[in-house]
Design a protein around this motif. Sequence first.
Motif, PDB file in Angstrom:
ATOM      1  N   ARG A 109      43.255  46.066  10.940  1.00 36.92           N
ATOM      2  CA  ARG A 109      43.813  44.744  11.278  1.00 36.92           C
ATOM      3  C   ARG A 109      45.220  44.866  11.863  1.00 36.92           C
ATOM      4  N   CYS A 110      46.030  45.709  11.267  1.00 33.58           N
ATOM      5  CA  CYS A 110      47.390  45.898  11.762  1.00 33.58           C
ATOM      6  C   CYS A 110      47.374  46.566  13.138  1.00 33.58           C
ATOM      7  N   ALA A 111      46.532  47.579  13.311  1.00 36.47           N
ATOM      8  CA  ALA A 111      46.433  48.257  14.610  1.00 36.47           C
ATOM      9  C   ALA A 111      45.978  47.285  15.697  1.00 36.47           C
ATOM     10  N   GLN A 112      45.057  46.382  15.356  1.00 37.19           N
ATOM     11  CA  GLN A 112      44.613  45.384  16.333  1.00 37.19           C
ATOM     12  C   GLN A 112      45.761  44.450  16.715  1.00 37.19           C
ATOM     13  N   LYS A 113      46.585  44.106  15.747  1.00 39.89           N
ATOM     14  CA  LYS A 113      47.751  43.256  16.029  1.00 39.89           C
ATOM     15  C   LYS A 113      48.715  43.977  16.976  1.00 39.89           C
ATOM     16  N   ILE A 114      48.956  45.249  16.702  1.00 41.30           N
ATOM     17  CA  ILE A 114      49.829  46.050  17.566  1.00 41.30           C
ATOM     18  C   ILE A 114      49.257  46.101  18.981  1.00 41.30           C
ATOM     19  N   LEU A 115      47.969  46.369  19.098  1.00 44.88           N
ATOM     20  CA  LEU A 115      47.319  46.409  20.400  1.00 44.88           C
ATOM     21  C   LEU A 115      47.504  45.078  21.127  1.00 44.88           C
ATOM     22  N   GLY A 116      47.313  43.984  20.424  1.00 47.48           N
ATOM     23  CA  GLY A 116      47.455  42.676  21.036  1.00 47.48           C
ATOM     24  C   GLY A 116      48.869  42.389  21.529  1.00 47.48           C
ATOM     25  N   GLN A 117      49.863  42.902  20.828  1.00 43.98           N
ATOM     26  CA  GLN A 117      51.257  42.640  21.200  1.00 43.98           C
ATOM     27  C   GLN A 117      51.822  43.647  22.189  1.00 43.98           C
ATOM     28  N   GLN A 118      51.414  44.914  22.070  1.00 41.67           N
ATOM     29  CA  GLN A 118      52.057  45.959  22.857  1.00 41.67           C
ATOM     30  C   GLN A 118      51.109  46.768  23.728  1.00 41.67           C
ATOM     31  N   GLY A 119      49.816  46.611  23.541  1.00 43.89           N
ATOM     32  CA  GLY A 119      48.868  47.397  24.321  1.00 43.89           C
ATOM     33  C   GLY A 119      48.704  48.796  23.756  1.00 43.89           C
ATOM     34  N   TRP A 120      47.809  49.550  24.389  1.00 36.73           N
ATOM     35  CA  TRP A 120      47.487  50.904  23.925  1.00 36.73           C
ATOM     36  C   TRP A 120      48.695  51.830  23.956  1.00 36.73           C
ATOM     37  N   SER A 121      49.617  51.606  24.869  1.00 38.02           N
ATOM     38  CA  SER A 121      50.758  52.521  24.998  1.00 38.02           C
ATOM     39  C   SER A 121      51.721  52.434  23.811  1.00 38.02           C
ATOM     40  N   ALA A 122      51.461  51.560  22.848  1.00 36.97           N
ATOM     41  CA  ALA A 122      52.277  51.528  21.632  1.00 36.97           C
ATOM     42  C   ALA A 122      52.159  52.853  20.875  1.00 36.97           C
ATOM     43  N   TRP A 123      51.058  53.573  21.093  1.00 37.51           N
ATOM     44  CA  TRP A 123      50.855  54.865  20.440  1.00 37.51           C
ATOM     45  C   TRP A 123      51.296  55.976  21.382  1.00 37.51           C
ATOM     46  N   SER A 124      52.150  56.857  20.894  1.00 33.01           N
ATOM     47  CA  SER A 124      52.654  57.951  21.726  1.00 33.01           C
ATOM     48  C   SER A 124      51.530  58.884  22.162  1.00 33.01           C
ATOM     49  N   THR A 125      50.443  58.915  21.422  1.00 33.83           N
ATOM     50  CA  THR A 125      49.316  59.784  21.773  1.00 33.83           C
ATOM     51  C   THR A 125      48.394  59.153  22.811  1.00 33.83           C
ATOM     52  N   TRP A 126      48.731  57.978  23.274  1.00 35.29           N
ATOM     53  CA  TRP A 126      47.885  57.286  24.251  1.00 35.29           C
ATOM     54  C   TRP A 126      47.613  58.155  25.468  1.00 35.29           C
ATOM     55  N   LYS A 127      48.548  59.009  25.823  1.00 31.38           N
ATOM     56  CA  LYS A 127      48.372  59.859  27.010  1.00 31.38           C
ATOM     57  C   LYS A 127      47.111  60.722  26.908  1.00 31.38           C
ATOM     58  N   TYR A 128      46.669  61.020  25.679  1.00 31.89           N
ATOM     59  CA  TYR A 128      45.450  61.804  25.488  1.00 31.89           C
ATOM     60  C   TYR A 128      44.192  60.938  25.546  1.00 31.89           C
ATOM     61  N   CYS A 129      44.369  59.640  25.473  1.00 28.50           N
ATOM     62  CA  CYS A 129      43.243  58.715  25.323  1.00 28.50           C
ATOM     63  C   CYS A 129      43.092  57.772  26.506  1.00 28.50           C
TER      64      CYS A 129
END
Length: 140
Positions: A109-129
């Motif tokens: 639920r929290c990760a979905q909230k982060i995604l909704g507010q900041q997008g996938w790039s909120a995670w530093s590992t997004w470059k791998y995904c």
Amino acid sequence: MKAFIVLVALALAAPAFGRTMDRCSLAREMSNLGVPRDQLARWTCIAEHESSYRTGVVGPENYNGSNDYGIFQINNYYWCQPANGRFSYNECALSCNALLTDDITNSVRCAQKILGQQGWSAWSTWKYCDGYLPSIDSCF
């Protein structure tokens, strides 16, 4: 050196709490929690690179003194309240320890909230995904 000691301590403590999932078990649980199937390959990739699918991981201290929690390594400065009472915006309105349990509902639920507010790039590992990822269809 301090960060190395923290990492070693966390690595030794990790088997004592939380659980280790795999790509398919995470995809199935997230699907059961209502996460759209077209997002599951991305979420599993992020979990693999952030925590190696481990729910009980607390990351080493970040440059600003914050830490990251759980399977998606959610930051305590913005998203959850650390047990030590340190200031947090606590946007997910939960304790950081709630992100370390075997039940991944709070983390999802929290990760979905982060995604909704900041997008996938909120995670530093997004470059791998970002880009082509193997299908998760065989998990179902």
